[in-house]
Design a protein around this motif. Structure first.
Motif, PDB file in Angstrom:
ATOM      1  N   ILE A  24      34.954  57.965  61.514  1.00 18.21           N
ATOM      2  CA  ILE A  24      36.143  58.817  61.583  1.00 18.21           C
ATOM      3  C   ILE A  24      37.368  58.143  60.972  1.00 18.21           C
ATOM      4  N   GLU A  25      37.232  56.870  60.569  1.00 17.52           N
ATOM      5  CA  GLU A  25      38.359  56.154  59.980  1.00 17.52           C
ATOM      6  C   GLU A  25      38.452  56.462  58.486  1.00 17.52           C
ATOM      7  N   ARG A  26      39.654  56.670  58.012  1.00 21.45           N
ATOM      8  CA  ARG A  26      39.888  57.089  56.632  1.00 21.45           C
ATOM      9  C   ARG A  26      40.687  56.071  55.824  1.00 21.45           C
ATOM     10  N   GLY A  27      40.616  54.808  56.205  1.00 24.86           N
ATOM     11  CA  GLY A  27      41.322  53.763  55.473  1.00 24.86           C
ATOM     12  C   GLY A  27      42.594  53.331  56.174  1.00 24.86           C
ATOM     13  N   LYS A  28      43.119  52.190  55.751  1.00 27.82           N
ATOM     14  CA  LYS A  28      44.311  51.630  56.388  1.00 27.82           C
ATOM     15  C   LYS A  28      45.529  52.515  56.170  1.00 27.82           C
ATOM     16  N   GLY A  60      38.082  62.796  63.887  1.00 32.28           N
ATOM     17  CA  GLY A  60      38.290  62.433  65.280  1.00 32.28           C
ATOM     18  C   GLY A  60      39.602  61.712  65.461  1.00 32.28           C
ATOM     19  N   ALA A  61      39.905  61.382  66.701  1.00 32.19           N
ATOM     20  CA  ALA A  61      41.163  60.731  67.045  1.00 32.19           C
ATOM     21  C   ALA A  61      40.919  59.283  67.453  1.00 32.19           C
ATOM     22  N   HIS A  62      41.999  58.568  67.718  1.00 27.67           N
ATOM     23  CA  HIS A  62      41.914  57.132  68.006  1.00 27.67           C
ATOM     24  C   HIS A  62      41.462  56.830  69.435  1.00 27.67           C
ATOM     25  N   PHE A  63      41.778  57.761  70.348  1.00 29.20           N
ATOM     26  CA  PHE A  63      41.416  57.553  71.754  1.00 29.20           C
ATOM     27  C   PHE A  63      40.794  58.832  72.304  1.00 29.20           C
ATOM     28  N   THR A  81      43.135  58.486  60.764  1.00 33.74           N
ATOM     29  CA  THR A  81      42.050  59.423  61.042  1.00 33.74           C
ATOM     30  C   THR A  81      42.574  60.839  60.795  1.00 33.74           C
ATOM     31  N   ASN A  82      41.672  61.761  60.542  1.00 28.76           N
ATOM     32  CA  ASN A  82      42.055  63.159  60.321  1.00 28.76           C
ATOM     33  C   ASN A  82      41.995  63.906  61.645  1.00 28.76           C
TER      34      ASN A  82
END
Length: 223
Positions: A24-28, A60-63, A81-82
């Motif tokens: 779910i991570e889209r880069g820094k 998704g989200a961070h938490f 994230t998106n």
């Protein structure tokens, strides 16, 4: 209260379990974190959301906060994230612009393009600037619900109708307690202003009942 955040952007605290999903991570991030957006998953269980986060190119989200209040960190906070979607016009709420300032054609996408040309403080935080917090909870159609005539004319699918008309549940007391703690420590640790924490439908065109009952201003005992 300050919490330790490691070099990867993971929170180090006994209340936060690590369940990082790189999918779910889209880069820094290339911009400072300026806001927090609170969501509901539209899923019945924690496991279904965690499983979906493992799909290639998942969003998704961070938490993620389970119904019992357990907090999971699913993405590093320094990673984008998106989770926000097309932005609404903050200037309409602040009464510094008028609907006529936006093109009648293009809808949400056109408004989003205009908003993203503004500085973060003059618009709602987008994916690049916002930390996302999801709470487990699935929206359901009211008992006896029937599609409106307009929905029938638009030939919407059952899932599209549910997306428009279903009602999200009120988060559990445990979820709101954990949300209040998490928002508080993130605000203190990352220096996010209290005015920059939002329910998802405030910043984007989403079901208006999503996270409606989310309350991040409860008094939380210091651990």
């Amino acid at each position: 209260m300050l919490v330790e955040i490691d070099k990867h952007g993971m929170v180090s605290h006994a209340r936060v379990r690590h369940a990082r999903s790189p999918q779910i991570e889209r880069g820094k991030r290339t911009a400072a974190i300026t806001g927090i957006v609170v969501h509901q998953t539209d899923a019945d269980t924690l496991e279904s959301s965690l499983n979906s986060y493992r799909n290639p190119k998942a969003n998704g989200a961070h938490f993620l906060i389970d119904k019992d209040g357990t907090i999971y960190q699913t993405a590093a906070i320094y990673q984008r994230t998106n989770h926000v979607g097309p932005l609404r016009a903050r200037c309409l709420v602040m009464k510094t612009c008028k609907p006529d300032d936006f093109p009648k054609k293009g809808g949400a996408a056109a408004m989003h393009r205009i908003e993203m040309q503004k500085a973060p403080g003059d618009r709602y935080p987008g994916n690049m600037e916002a930390i996302g917090i999801e709470m487990v909870g699935r929206a359901r159609l009211p008992e006896g619900f029937k599609p409106t005539l307009q929905q029938k004319k638009r030939n919407l699918t059952p899932e599209e109708i549910r997306g428009e008309s279903a009602i999200f549940p009120t988060p559990t007391a445990a979820q709101n307690q954990s949300l209040s703690w998490l928002v508080g420590v993130l605000r203190d640790s990352i220096q996010v202003e209290s005015s920059e924490v939002f329910h998802h439908p405030e910043v984007s065109r989403k079901n208006p009942t999503e996270a409606q009952g989310a309350n991040w201003n409860l008094a939380v005992p210091t651990p």
